[in-house]
Design an enzyme around this catalytic site. Sequence first.
Site, PDB file in Angstrom:
ATOM      1  CG  ASP A 109      -2.692  -0.336   1.105  1.00 61.32           C
ATOM      2  OD1 ASP A 109      -2.395   1.109   0.229  1.00 61.32           O
ATOM      3  OD2 ASP A 109      -2.822  -0.940   1.443  1.00 61.32           O
ATOM      4  CG  ASP A 216      -4.576   5.446   1.008  1.00 58.01           C
ATOM      5  OD1 ASP A 216      -5.447   4.270   0.897  1.00 58.01           O
ATOM      6  OD2 ASP A 216      -4.599   6.716   1.334  1.00 58.01           O
ATOM      7  CD  GLU A 274      -8.591   4.373  -1.152  1.00 60.29           C
ATOM      8  OE1 GLU A 274      -9.750   3.954  -0.761  1.00 60.29           O
ATOM      9  OE2 GLU A 274      -8.247   5.113  -1.328  1.00 60.29           O
ATOM     10  CG  HIS A 351      -9.206  -2.147   4.017  1.00 61.49           C
ATOM     11  ND1 HIS A 351      -8.667  -1.631   2.472  1.00 61.49           N
ATOM     12  CD2 HIS A 351      -8.523  -0.286   4.313  1.00 61.49           C
ATOM     13  CE1 HIS A 351      -7.848  -0.680   2.554  1.00 61.49           C
ATOM     14  NE2 HIS A 351      -8.510   0.463   2.862  1.00 61.49           N
ATOM     15  CG  ASP A 352     -11.703   1.073   3.046  1.00 59.57           C
ATOM     16  OD1 ASP A 352     -11.455   1.525   4.820  1.00 59.57           O
ATOM     17  OD2 ASP A 352     -10.512   2.549   2.466  1.00 59.57           O
TER      18      ASP A 352
END
Length: 608
Positions: A109, A216, A274, A351-352
């Site tokens: 990430d 990200d 993202e 994960h969100d």
Amino acid sequence: MGSVNDTSLCVGKTPWWKEAVFYQVYPASCKDTNNDGWGDIPGLIAKLNYLHDLGVDCVWLSPMFESPQKDMGYDISNYQAVYSRYGTLSDVDDLIAACHARGMKLILDLVVNHTSDQHPWFQESRSSKTNPKRDWYMWKPARYDANGNRMPPTNWRSYFAGPTWTWDELTQEYYLHLYDTSQPDLNWENPNCRRAIYDEAMRFWLDRGVDGFRIDTVNKYSKRTDFPDAPVTMPGETDQPAAEMWCNGPRIHEFIREMNEQVLAPYNAVSVGELSNTPLPSQVLPYVSAAAKELDMVFEFSTIRLGTGGPFHGKYLYREFPLSELKAYVATWQQWLEGTDGWHTVFCENHDNGRAVSRFGDDSTVESWEASAKTIALWQATLTGTIFLYQGQEIGMVNMPKEWPIEQEYKDVESLNFYREAKVSGDAQRIRKTEEGLRILARDHSRIPMQWDASPNAGFTSAGVTPWMRVHDGFKNLNVEKQELDNESILGFYKKMLKLRKEYSGLFVHGAFRPVLQEDETLFAYIKEDQGSEESDVQADKRRKALVVMNFSGKPASLQKHNLNVAAMLGCKHGEGRLLVTTLKKKDLSRMEAGTLKPWESRVYLSS
């Protein structure tokens, strides 16, 4: 210089990452080997054979960098160190080697929209207005109202509730943070800051052998530097949604092209960004067009955010949605690629967000849970693009029990901030609806420990150890070990579908998507038409077709009553099409009705 051998970069003319299976690992919840209650990198290494057997080609490891953990590692205090609970730099080197030894790859990430407020860069920046790194972050003086009261520079609301500005008493200015107060935004307008990012956060890891990055908040680097107030769209609220002030900003494509040119391309590093608040294909294409030389692919969130009330004030006010709305988003993001040089991703968990089977399926009974989890697997494996799975998705992990108290069991900063804000409002209906929404949508659901077996703590950590998050109450019946013993389990079905996806890559990875019965609220159906791959086109009259038909309901569905003729859809004579795969178990095949789908049953038919 490259992190992988050149021979591994492509399969024929097709980049390896297009047909690869990516798997996201959340390190805190994967596997604990030192009994401190937190997952760690040695634990992930111990589970690589499991991932390889599943069919995973590339592991995406969520942030494992040094961090105060205010936002579970998305608040980085040192890009070149590993959070001590997760392990050491040597452990990461071992992980890279272990992945490569199995023919797998590893991406990390990349979190460079912001840092932790404990990062040395920010500590220097906030030390004085004359510090050389002052301009590495975004500082602004206060405004004052007619009564002389201090006000933030703008009325922008943050993603985690509250304003995007925090007052710094020492230097008497505000700093910008789109997320938590502990996550100050980096100033990408500063070239020295960008160079440091490329060196310390990217090249450092690529030189160690990492194969690329999930990037990200990639479209938030370029802010509106005139800092206007956002229009008032939430009357009565001090802070207003303002995504247009920082998403897809004026210099964003310049910044990403520079990142690609200086770092990603020289290392042949794969990149997946993202991309939030970018709802139109015309907005997404400039990021992923091969000619643009920016990113390889992105995550677009229209589908996975279904049911949320929006990213700001009402995010956790859950909204029911019809199947036709889900199908419309899928059709949009499956068809937009045709005729372009872009690429896309396929995913329904991360994960969100809450667990897919609890949101898009039905976890109310054991039977509906298993059937709907398999239907979700079939759905994802037959969509065009690069597929991403999330830790535990392959065994059908579900949301936390609704009985768990939010204030005791939920750990996420966003969840707790929104819940706290609702309680402060004193509005009983808002509090109730926020609680209901969190029990479906909260990020916490995807972060509880991985359920490996039926031993204490689900095999995540040893008996007697208190894990950082509570283990799901149902782990004894829902775990990897149990499903590995049954090749018709959800896990077994994921393995089967991932193999079929690669075997028929021209259909499922690269195929043209043709929606069917878009307004039907029971059946989700579409045609996939073989486009070959980038090195082997298929003549139009010889293109194989697949009909994907899924019952997204808890009731039997007659194909005839829903006006679905399999042979006609496949363009072949009656009886010529064949059943490629069904979600039913072998014992149920003898009772399978050709014209009727059982509750949550799904099938793929193939033209001859």
